[in-house]
Design a protein around this motif. Structure first.
Motif, PDB file in Angstrom:
ATOM      1  N   ALA A 142       0.726  -1.213   0.034  1.00  0.00           N
ATOM      2  CA  ALA A 142       0.681  -0.149  -0.130  1.00  0.00           C
ATOM      3  C   ALA A 142       0.795   0.999  -0.127  1.00  0.00           C
ATOM      4  CB  ALA A 142      -0.608  -0.221   1.396  1.00  0.00           C
ATOM      5  N   ASP A 143       1.490   1.160   1.146  1.00  0.00           N
ATOM      6  CA  ASP A 143       2.653   2.259   1.147  1.00  0.00           C
ATOM      7  C   ASP A 143       3.277   2.548  -0.253  1.00  0.00           C
ATOM      8  OD1 ASP A 143       1.952   2.538   3.758  1.00  0.00           O
ATOM      9  OD2 ASP A 143       4.192   2.279   3.974  1.00  0.00           O
ATOM     10  N   GLU A 144       4.128   1.632  -1.410  1.00  0.00           N
ATOM     11  CA  GLU A 144       4.586   1.807  -2.596  1.00  0.00           C
ATOM     12  C   GLU A 144       3.019   2.069  -3.509  1.00  0.00           C
ATOM     13  OE1 GLU A 144       7.806   1.967  -3.086  1.00  0.00           O
ATOM     14  OE2 GLU A 144       7.847   1.907  -0.525  1.00  0.00           O
ATOM     15  N   THR A 145       1.875   1.542  -3.358  1.00  0.00           N
ATOM     16  CA  THR A 145       1.189   2.400  -3.830  1.00  0.00           C
ATOM     17  C   THR A 145       0.941   3.900  -4.046  1.00  0.00           C
ATOM     18  OG1 THR A 145      -0.245  -0.064  -4.334  1.00  0.00           O
ATOM     19  CG2 THR A 145      -1.151   1.971  -5.204  1.00  0.00           C
ATOM     20  N   VAL A 146       1.097   4.154  -2.068  1.00  0.00           N
ATOM     21  CA  VAL A 146       0.936   5.848  -2.920  1.00  0.00           C
ATOM     22  C   VAL A 146       2.032   6.767  -3.243  1.00  0.00           C
ATOM     23  CG1 VAL A 146       0.931   7.882  -0.895  1.00  0.00           C
ATOM     24  CG2 VAL A 146      -0.718   6.186   0.207  1.00  0.00           C
ATOM     25  N   ARG A 147       3.490   5.939  -2.377  1.00  0.00           N
ATOM     26  CA  ARG A 147       4.813   7.384  -3.558  1.00  0.00           C
ATOM     27  C   ARG A 147       4.529   6.924  -4.574  1.00  0.00           C
ATOM     28  NH1 ARG A 147       7.189   3.974   0.426  1.00  0.00           N
ATOM     29  NH2 ARG A 147       8.128   5.065   2.548  1.00  0.00           N
ATOM     30  N   SER A 148       4.347   6.066  -5.415  1.00  0.00           N
ATOM     31  CA  SER A 148       3.866   5.993  -7.239  1.00  0.00           C
ATOM     32  C   SER A 148       2.811   6.727  -8.167  1.00  0.00           C
ATOM     33  CB  SER A 148       4.233   4.869  -7.417  1.00  0.00           C
ATOM     34  OG  SER A 148       2.844   3.347  -6.931  1.00  0.00           O
ATOM     35  N   SER A 149       1.902   7.114  -6.497  1.00  0.00           N
ATOM     36  CA  SER A 149       0.709   7.490  -7.047  1.00  0.00           C
ATOM     37  C   SER A 149       0.452   9.079  -7.515  1.00  0.00           C
ATOM     38  CB  SER A 149      -0.336   7.972  -6.094  1.00  0.00           C
ATOM     39  OG  SER A 149       0.314   9.130  -4.850  1.00  0.00           O
ATOM     40  N   GLY A 150       1.660   9.599  -8.050  1.00  0.00           N
ATOM     41  CA  GLY A 150       2.339  11.466  -8.473  1.00  0.00           C
ATOM     42  C   GLY A 150       1.416  12.173  -8.074  1.00  0.00           C
ATOM     43  N   LEU A 151       0.697  11.726  -6.616  1.00  0.00           N
ATOM     44  CA  LEU A 151      -0.444  12.894  -5.511  1.00  0.00           C
ATOM     45  C   LEU A 151       0.841  12.912  -4.778  1.00  0.00           C
ATOM     46  CD1 LEU A 151      -3.311  10.878  -3.649  1.00  0.00           C
ATOM     47  CD2 LEU A 151      -2.907  12.534  -6.166  1.00  0.00           C
ATOM     48  N   ASP A 152       0.382  14.950  -3.820  1.00  0.00           N
ATOM     49  CA  ASP A 152       1.913  15.218  -3.087  1.00  0.00           C
ATOM     50  C   ASP A 152       1.590  14.559  -1.509  1.00  0.00           C
ATOM     51  OD1 ASP A 152       1.961  17.255  -4.742  1.00  0.00           O
ATOM     52  OD2 ASP A 152       0.838  18.551  -4.350  1.00  0.00           O
ATOM     53  N   TRP A 153       1.857  13.172  -2.033  1.00  0.00           N
ATOM     54  CA  TRP A 153       2.245  12.479  -0.146  1.00  0.00           C
ATOM     55  C   TRP A 153       3.147  12.776   0.261  1.00  0.00           C
ATOM     56  CZ3 TRP A 153       6.366   9.801   0.618  1.00  0.00           C
ATOM     57  CH2 TRP A 153       7.146   9.441  -0.298  1.00  0.00           C
ATOM     58  N   THR A 154       2.890  12.205   2.429  1.00  0.00           N
ATOM     59  CA  THR A 154       2.993  12.383   2.952  1.00  0.00           C
ATOM     60  C   THR A 154       3.103  10.687   3.509  1.00  0.00           C
ATOM     61  OG1 THR A 154       3.428  14.147   3.188  1.00  0.00           O
ATOM     62  CG2 THR A 154       4.046  13.205   5.212  1.00  0.00           C
ATOM     63  N   ILE A 155       4.105   9.574   4.125  1.00  0.00           N
ATOM     64  CA  ILE A 155       3.444   8.661   4.935  1.00  0.00           C
ATOM     65  C   ILE A 155       4.556   8.886   5.799  1.00  0.00           C
ATOM     66  CG2 ILE A 155       3.770   6.582   4.896  1.00  0.00           C
ATOM     67  CD1 ILE A 155       3.927   6.248   1.714  1.00  0.00           C
ATOM     68  N   VAL A 156       3.561   8.556   7.203  1.00  0.00           N
ATOM     69  CA  VAL A 156       4.430   8.904   8.486  1.00  0.00           C
ATOM     70  C   VAL A 156       3.893   7.696   9.129  1.00  0.00           C
ATOM     71  CG1 VAL A 156       3.482  10.221  10.859  1.00  0.00           C
ATOM     72  CG2 VAL A 156       2.521  10.998   8.453  1.00  0.00           C
ATOM     73  N   TYR A 157       5.710   7.364  10.137  1.00  0.00           N
ATOM     74  CA  TYR A 157       5.766   6.037   9.842  1.00  0.00           C
ATOM     75  C   TYR A 157       5.928   6.422  11.779  1.00  0.00           C
ATOM     76  CZ  TYR A 157       6.863   4.054   5.816  1.00  0.00           C
ATOM     77  OH  TYR A 157       6.051   3.434   4.846  1.00  0.00           O
ATOM     78  N   PRO A 158       5.318   6.422  12.524  1.00  0.00           N
ATOM     79  CA  PRO A 158       4.580   6.433  14.401  1.00  0.00           C
ATOM     80  C   PRO A 158       6.410   5.007  14.780  1.00  0.00           C
ATOM     81  CG  PRO A 158       2.822   5.803  13.498  1.00  0.00           C
ATOM     82  CD  PRO A 158       3.687   6.669  12.652  1.00  0.00           C
ATOM     83  N   THR A 159       6.045   5.109  15.484  1.00  0.00           N
ATOM     84  CA  THR A 159       6.838   4.081  16.357  1.00  0.00           C
ATOM     85  C   THR A 159       5.617   3.259  16.957  1.00  0.00           C
ATOM     86  OG1 THR A 159       7.432   5.085  18.687  1.00  0.00           O
ATOM     87  CG2 THR A 159       9.243   4.116  16.738  1.00  0.00           C
ATOM     88  N   ARG A 160       5.885   2.568  18.424  1.00  0.00           N
ATOM     89  CA  ARG A 160       4.741   1.659  19.019  1.00  0.00           C
ATOM     90  C   ARG A 160       3.638   2.620  19.512  1.00  0.00           C
ATOM     91  NH1 ARG A 160       4.072  -0.367  24.069  1.00  0.00           N
ATOM     92  NH2 ARG A 160       5.923   0.158  24.291  1.00  0.00           N
ATOM     93  N   LEU A 161       2.317   1.958  18.993  1.00  0.00           N
ATOM     94  CA  LEU A 161       1.415   3.805  19.394  1.00  0.00           C
ATOM     95  C   LEU A 161       0.649   3.465  20.707  1.00  0.00           C
ATOM     96  CD1 LEU A 161      -0.701   3.683  16.662  1.00  0.00           C
ATOM     97  CD2 LEU A 161       0.922   5.283  17.323  1.00  0.00           C
ATOM     98  N   THR A 162       0.818   4.240  21.869  1.00  0.00           N
ATOM     99  CA  THR A 162       0.069   4.067  22.985  1.00  0.00           C
ATOM    100  C   THR A 162      -0.990   5.392  23.189  1.00  0.00           C
ATOM    101  OG1 THR A 162       1.383   6.243  23.752  1.00  0.00           O
ATOM    102  CG2 THR A 162       2.116   3.533  23.892  1.00  0.00           C
ATOM    103  N   ASN A 163      -1.801   5.050  24.342  1.00  0.00           N
ATOM    104  CA  ASN A 163      -3.216   6.148  24.457  1.00  0.00           C
ATOM    105  C   ASN A 163      -2.443   6.906  25.524  1.00  0.00           C
ATOM    106  OD1 ASN A 163      -5.305   4.154  22.678  1.00  0.00           O
ATOM    107  ND2 ASN A 163      -5.043   3.360  24.595  1.00  0.00           N
ATOM    108  N   ASP A 164      -1.077   7.405  25.602  1.00  0.00           N
ATOM    109  CA  ASP A 164      -0.004   8.483  26.680  1.00  0.00           C
ATOM    110  C   ASP A 164      -1.665   9.916  26.482  1.00  0.00           C
ATOM    111  OD1 ASP A 164       0.600   6.053  27.784  1.00  0.00           O
ATOM    112  OD2 ASP A 164       2.057   6.571  27.056  1.00  0.00           O
TER     113      ASP A 164
END
Length: 211
Positions: A142-164
């Motif tokens: 999915a991420d590679e599909t977004v990168r090749s989309s031609g859109l003005d994309w940003t893909i954000v990679y957070p580390t392990r998520l918490t509810n803090d």
């Protein structure tokens, strides 16, 4: 700014909606079940639909400035299994965005997917190549599909998520060194997603974020 938020009823998506509303943005929550919005329903526009349906997304997208996708697999044990949610959703949102002439897409994906695996610590790699292996494989496509989309994309990679609670301070860069299994609160992730949609700093970049 007028934002369409995917996954608006999820743990991170609700924070995105709340941050955007506090900032004075106009928000459309794209959800499968409007009732799940609860008290947010009266504060946003609601578009009911399936995030894997280009037709549903194309009906909701016209007139928006950007899309923020906070789609997640859920928190149940079955959520770690491979499925086509992310590949299908990426194709649907890209097609709908092109149709509606909406170029800005901020896409949430977890750290450890794709090229970020190589930057992971040993404890992280153990989790990614075992428990999360099949799910992350789908997310990588999915991420590679977004990168090749031609859109003005940003893909954000957070580390392990918490509810803090939000700390308001976190690190974000194209690459960050990892030690152990660091975390970041969903509220802070939401703030970053919203900020990224507001300006061009992170266009065509894949920032890693952690606390």
């Amino acid at each position: 700014m007028k934002l369409l938020v995917l996954g608006a009823t999820g743990l991170t998506g609700r924070h995105v909606v709340e941050v955007a509303l506090r900032s004075g943005d106009s928000v459309t929550a794209f959800v499968r079940s409007p009732a799940a919005l609860g008290d947010l329903a009266d504060q946003v526009s609601v578009a009911a639909g399936d995030a894997t349906s280009r037709r549903d997304l194309a009906a909701a997208l016209p007139g928006h400035d950007a899309v923020i996708s906070a789609l997640g697999a859920g928190s149940s044990l079955t959520s770690v299994r491979a499925n086509d949610l992310f590949t299908l959703a990426s194709e649907a949102v890209i097609g709908a965005a092109r149709e509606a002439s909406v170029s800005r897409l901020v896409w949430l994906s977890p750290f450890g997917v794709g090229h970020t695996y190589d930057w992971s610590s040993a404890p992280q790699k153990l989790i990614y190549r075992t428990l999360l292996r099949s799910l992350y494989a789908n997310k990588e496509i999915a991420d590679e599909t977004v990168r090749s989309s031609g859109l003005d994309w940003t893909i954000v990679y957070p580390t392990r998520l918490t509810n803090d609670p939000a700390k308001g301070a976190f690190r974000a860069d194209d690459r960050l060194p990892m030690k152990g299994n660091p975390t970041i609160g969903r509220a802070d992730v939401a703030a970053f997603l919203h900020r990224a949609a507001q300006d061009g700093e992170w266009v065509h970049r894949s920032p890693v974020i952690t606390d």
